[in-house]
Design a protein around this motif. Sequence first.
Motif, mmCIF file in Angstrom:
data_model
loop_
_atom_site.group_PDB
_atom_site.id
_atom_site.type_symbol
_atom_site.label_atom_id
_atom_site.label_comp_id
_atom_site.label_asym_id
_atom_site.label_seq_id
_atom_site.Cartn_x
_atom_site.Cartn_y
_atom_site.Cartn_z
ATOM 1 N N TYR A 91 -20.576 16.477 -0.924
ATOM 2 C CA TYR A 91 -19.346 16.830 -0.514
ATOM 3 C C TYR A 91 -18.417 16.203 -1.250
ATOM 4 N N ALA A 92 -17.364 17.064 -1.674
ATOM 5 C CA ALA A 92 -16.164 16.968 -2.537
ATOM 6 C C ALA A 92 -14.603 17.182 -1.700
ATOM 7 N N LEU A 93 -13.989 16.080 -1.302
ATOM 8 C CA LEU A 93 -12.840 16.227 -0.667
ATOM 9 C C LEU A 93 -11.872 16.922 -1.778
ATOM 10 N N GLN A 94 -11.161 17.960 -1.876
ATOM 11 C CA GLN A 94 -9.965 18.328 -2.957
ATOM 12 C C GLN A 94 -8.675 17.695 -2.628
ATOM 13 N N ILE A 95 -8.483 17.063 -3.679
ATOM 14 C CA ILE A 95 -7.129 16.262 -3.522
ATOM 15 C C ILE A 95 -5.989 16.969 -3.677
ATOM 16 N N GLY A 96 -4.917 16.966 -2.952
ATOM 17 C CA GLY A 96 -3.828 17.836 -2.912
ATOM 18 C C GLY A 96 -2.776 16.684 -3.493
ATOM 19 N N ASN A 97 -1.455 16.664 -2.574
ATOM 20 C CA ASN A 97 -0.355 15.777 -3.238
ATOM 21 C C ASN A 97 -0.929 14.476 -2.704
ATOM 22 N N VAL A 98 -0.571 13.561 -3.729
ATOM 23 C CA VAL A 98 -0.919 12.093 -3.709
ATOM 24 C C VAL A 98 0.435 11.265 -3.533
ATOM 25 N N ARG A 99 0.421 10.413 -2.532
ATOM 26 C CA ARG A 99 1.676 9.576 -2.134
ATOM 27 C C ARG A 99 1.080 8.220 -2.495
ATOM 28 N N GLU A 100 1.857 7.433 -3.294
ATOM 29 C CA GLU A 100 1.271 5.965 -3.421
ATOM 30 C C GLU A 100 2.262 5.182 -2.583
ATOM 31 N N PHE A 101 1.915 4.031 -1.945
ATOM 32 C CA PHE A 101 2.655 3.262 -1.275
ATOM 33 C C PHE A 101 3.399 2.098 -2.155
ATOM 34 N N GLU A 102 4.497 2.061 -1.861
ATOM 35 C CA GLU A 102 5.050 0.650 -2.468
ATOM 36 C C GLU A 102 5.834 -0.002 -1.436
ATOM 37 N N PRO A 103 5.860 -1.273 -1.176
ATOM 38 C CA PRO A 103 4.392 -1.900 -1.834
ATOM 39 C C PRO A 103 3.120 -1.746 -1.086
ATOM 40 N N HIS A 104 2.255 -1.827 -2.030
ATOM 41 C CA HIS A 104 0.878 -1.839 -1.200
ATOM 42 C C HIS A 104 0.795 -2.632 -0.295
ATOM 43 N N ILE A 105 -0.023 -2.312 0.750
ATOM 44 C CA ILE A 105 -0.260 -2.872 2.218
ATOM 45 C C ILE A 105 -1.395 -3.823 2.302
ATOM 46 N N ASN A 106 -1.206 -4.955 2.635
ATOM 47 C CA ASN A 106 -2.402 -5.881 3.160
ATOM 48 C C ASN A 106 -2.773 -5.341 4.583
ATOM 49 N N PRO A 107 -4.101 -4.789 4.824
ATOM 50 C CA PRO A 107 -4.445 -4.056 6.018
ATOM 51 C C PRO A 107 -4.829 -5.228 6.997
ATOM 52 N N SER A 108 -4.782 -6.490 6.654
ATOM 53 C CA SER A 108 -4.957 -7.446 7.665
ATOM 54 C C SER A 108 -3.683 -7.749 8.354
ATOM 55 N N ASP A 109 -2.482 -7.454 7.603
ATOM 56 C CA ASP A 109 -1.312 -7.467 8.360
ATOM 57 C C ASP A 109 -0.904 -6.357 9.353
ATOM 58 N N LEU A 110 -1.962 -5.477 9.398
ATOM 59 C CA LEU A 110 -1.736 -4.287 10.239
ATOM 60 C C LEU A 110 -2.793 -4.399 11.349
ATOM 61 N N VAL A 111 -3.931 -4.838 11.079
ATOM 62 C CA VAL A 111 -5.000 -4.823 11.950
ATOM 63 C C VAL A 111 -5.550 -6.336 11.889
ATOM 64 N N ASP A 112 -6.014 -6.755 13.175
ATOM 65 C CA ASP A 112 -6.510 -7.887 13.204
ATOM 66 C C ASP A 112 -8.069 -7.934 12.873
ATOM 67 N N LYS A 113 -8.446 -8.789 12.157
ATOM 68 C CA LYS A 113 -9.884 -9.044 11.726
ATOM 69 C C LYS A 113 -10.313 -7.408 10.763
ATOM 70 N N PHE A 114 -9.437 -7.152 10.019
ATOM 71 C CA PHE A 114 -9.856 -5.976 9.326
ATOM 72 C C PHE A 114 -11.099 -5.789 8.723
ATOM 73 N N THR A 115 -11.803 -4.909 8.710
ATOM 74 C CA THR A 115 -13.111 -4.627 7.894
ATOM 75 C C THR A 115 -12.826 -3.186 7.260
ATOM 76 N N PRO A 116 -13.217 -3.246 6.016
ATOM 77 C CA PRO A 116 -13.131 -2.006 5.255
ATOM 78 C C PRO A 116 -14.285 -1.128 5.817
ATOM 79 N N PRO A 117 -14.018 0.165 6.047
ATOM 80 C CA PRO A 117 -15.195 0.919 6.399
ATOM 81 C C PRO A 117 -16.211 1.172 5.294
#
Length: 140
Positions: A91-117
């Motif tokens: 499978y290939a996801l064809q990438i369209g418009n890309v938006r970079e977040f500034e600043p980058h986000i620490n996922p642990s600040d958003l989700v308790d006990k974040f585990t990357p999928p």
Amino acid sequence: MRVLLSIKPDHVANIMSGKKVFEFRRKVFARRDVRVAIIYCTMPVGRIVGEFDIVDIIRDSPDRLWERSQWGSGISREYFDSYFDGCKDAYALQIGNVREFEPHINPSDLVDKFTPPQSYMYIGEDRKRDMATQLELLWS
């Protein structure tokens, strides 16, 4: 509907630069309403760095998928073959418009006990509310 994808730093750099316009996956989401992929850049970065619109999801044999996508793969044929070794479907996801977040986000600040999928994680309205404050500002 959005999904959170774990992507290695070198691939993230190629997505952000526009060199990589296909994100390859061994499996994709069952839901057909996914339109945006949120990019979790794996370690050593360990941050949510942006998102991209999903223009199309292409399913094919690995050889045919390479023929269709090599121009925007951002990877070598050897890497591609190694990644899809033993797979009947690719499978290939064809990438369209890309938006970079500034600043980058620490996922642990958003989700308790974040585990990357390992592959992906759905980010629906409930999860979006859980991640609320910072991401909601970015999505508006």
